[in-house]
Write an enzyme that holds these catalytic residues in place. Structure first.
Site, PDB file in Angstrom:
ATOM      1  N   ASP A  86       0.829  -1.210   0.000  1.00  9.30           N
ATOM      2  CA  ASP A  86       0.000   0.000   0.000  1.00  9.30           C
ATOM      3  C   ASP A  86       0.864   1.261   0.000  1.00  9.30           C
ATOM      4  O   ASP A  86       1.953   1.264   0.576  1.00  9.30           O
ATOM      5  CB  ASP A  86      -0.898  -0.037   1.250  1.00  9.30           C
ATOM      6  N   ASN A 123     -10.728  -2.676  -6.516  1.00 14.23           N
ATOM      7  CA  ASN A 123      -9.903  -1.686  -7.235  1.00 14.23           C
ATOM      8  C   ASN A 123     -10.498  -1.258  -8.586  1.00 14.23           C
ATOM      9  O   ASN A 123     -10.076  -0.250  -9.156  1.00 14.23           O
ATOM     10  CB  ASN A 123      -8.476  -2.204  -7.447  1.00 14.23           C
TER      11      ASN A 123
HETATM   12  C1  FPP Z   1      -1.910   0.290  -3.265  1.00 16.15           C
HETATM   13  O1  FPP Z   1      -1.424   1.591  -3.366  1.00 16.15           O
HETATM   14  C2  FPP Z   1      -1.443  -0.481  -4.363  1.00 16.15           C
HETATM   15  C3  FPP Z   1      -2.202  -1.034  -5.336  1.00 16.15           C
HETATM   16  C4  FPP Z   1      -3.681  -0.904  -5.407  1.00 16.15           C
HETATM   17  C5  FPP Z   1      -1.623  -1.791  -6.421  1.00 16.15           C
HETATM   18  C6  FPP Z   1      -0.431  -2.617  -6.044  1.00 16.15           C
HETATM   19  C7  FPP Z   1       0.396  -2.719  -7.238  1.00 16.15           C
HETATM   20  C8  FPP Z   1       1.750  -2.704  -7.270  1.00 16.15           C
HETATM   21  C9  FPP Z   1       2.611  -2.673  -6.093  1.00 16.15           C
HETATM   22  C10 FPP Z   1       2.471  -2.694  -8.536  1.00 16.15           C
HETATM   23  C11 FPP Z   1       1.986  -3.603  -9.514  1.00 16.15           C
HETATM   24  C12 FPP Z   1       2.086  -5.001  -9.125  1.00 16.15           C
HETATM   25  C13 FPP Z   1       2.462  -5.912  -9.965  1.00 16.15           C
HETATM   26  C14 FPP Z   1       2.382  -7.368  -9.626  1.00 16.15           C
HETATM   27  C15 FPP Z   1       2.945  -5.525 -11.285  1.00 16.15           C
HETATM   28  P1  FPP Z   1      -2.465   2.762  -3.535  1.00 16.15           P
HETATM   29  O2  FPP Z   1      -2.574   3.072  -4.988  1.00 16.15           O
HETATM   30  O3  FPP Z   1      -3.748   2.394  -2.878  1.00 16.15           O
HETATM   31  O4  FPP Z   1      -1.740   3.896  -2.781  1.00 16.15           O
HETATM   32  P2  FPP Z   1      -2.414   5.071  -1.938  1.00 16.15           P
HETATM   33  O5  FPP Z   1      -3.175   4.411  -0.816  1.00 16.15           O
HETATM   34  O6  FPP Z   1      -1.235   5.857  -1.458  1.00 16.15           O
HETATM   35  O7  FPP Z   1      -3.295   5.832  -2.873  1.00 16.15           O
END
Ligand code: FPP
EC number: 2.5.1.-
Length: 245
Positions: A25, A73
């Site tokens: 996250d 998501n």
């Molecule tokens: C949460 O951060 C992350 C995600 C919803 C996506 C996770 C994806 C990755 C780490 C990269 C892609 C993975 C692969 C396997 C290629 P957020 O966007 O919710 O962050 P925030 O809470 O700060 O907005």
């Protein structure tokens, strides 16, 4: 530098967690802090993931499950969803050269039918390509939600009851666990969540029954090997009693 080597030497390699779950996250906040688009945070997060899987594999961790895209998501703006899907596609393609060469087994867990045909084909290809590897098993949770996972397991078992294969009394926790996407794998011993949020967010709800939870304020793109060592050391310092005394 001192901290780095000290942390690693404090790890008891005889008592490593067998399975680590990771809720990655904070990509969006990481990008925002730098005045970058959220997509830049996801790209940086994918780079971090690659490094952490490599390190876990080298350490001798047997399973890692990473939460890459949840069933919730899809609510994000289309542009961000499209970016994440492309990133995942590229990650799976790239894994055939990089992680596969490191002996990693890659599997996708989650509901596939909502994913594009291109991604579905790539998942099958990457899984096939890596299935005979003998290193860490990496489950990429993709269009994954634990409630959906439990519902699909229950539907599967109900179908068996309806077909007369089993009676309701025969349903036990082993059967239910076996019908989950992670069927046949041990439950996670340790679940790590970055970015300061302290909740499971529909991740491995059944499997996490006795997992040790470890939280850090670090945003996922900033998470590094030392943080991984710190999480493992904290895990090793906890007394796991599984409801006993
Ligand atoms: C949460 O951060 C992350 C995600 C919803 C996506 C996770 C994806 C990755 C780490 C990269 C892609 C993975 C692969 C396997 C290629 P957020 O966007 O919710 O962050 P925030 O809470 O700060 O907005």
């Amino acid at each position: 530098m001192f901290f780095k080597s000290k942390a690693k030497t404090e790890i008891d390699y005889e008592r490593l967690p067998v399975h680590i779950g990771v809720i990655m996250d904070g990509n969006g906040r990481w990008a925002k802090k730098r005045g970058l688009p959220r997509s830049a945070g996801h790209s940086a997060g994918a780079d971090t993931l690659k490094k952490i899987v490599t390190e876990c594999n080298q350490m001798g961790i047997k399973y890692i499950t990473v939460y890459a895209f949840s069933t919730e998501n899809w609510k994000r703006p289309k542009e961000e969803v499209d970016f994440l899907m492309n990133l995942l596609l590229g990650y799976l393609r790239d894994a055939e050269r990089s992680l596969a060469g490191e002996n990693v087994v890659i599997r996708a867990i989650g509901s596939r039918k909502e994913l594009s045909e291109e991604i579905q084909r790539q998942i099958i290809k990457t899984e096939e390509f890596t299935k005979n590897n003998t290193g860490i098993i990496m489950n990429i949770a993709l269009n994954y939600g634990a409630r959906e996972e439990l519902l699909s397991a229950v539907r599967h078992i109900a179908g068996r009851v309806q077909a007369g294969e089993i009676t309701p009394e025969e349903i036990d926790s082993g059967m239910l666990a076996g019908a989950l996407y992670t069927g046949g794998q041990p439950d996670p011993d340790l679940i790590i969540r970055t970015s300061g949020e302290e909740r499971l967010s529909n991740f491995m709800l059944w499997q996490a029954a006795y997992s040790e939870l470890w939280f850090t304020k670090k945003l996922w793109p900033d998470f590094n090997k030392n943080d991984l060592y710190a999480a493992i050391i904290a895990y090793q310092n906890r007394g796991r009693r599984y409801g006993g005394i």
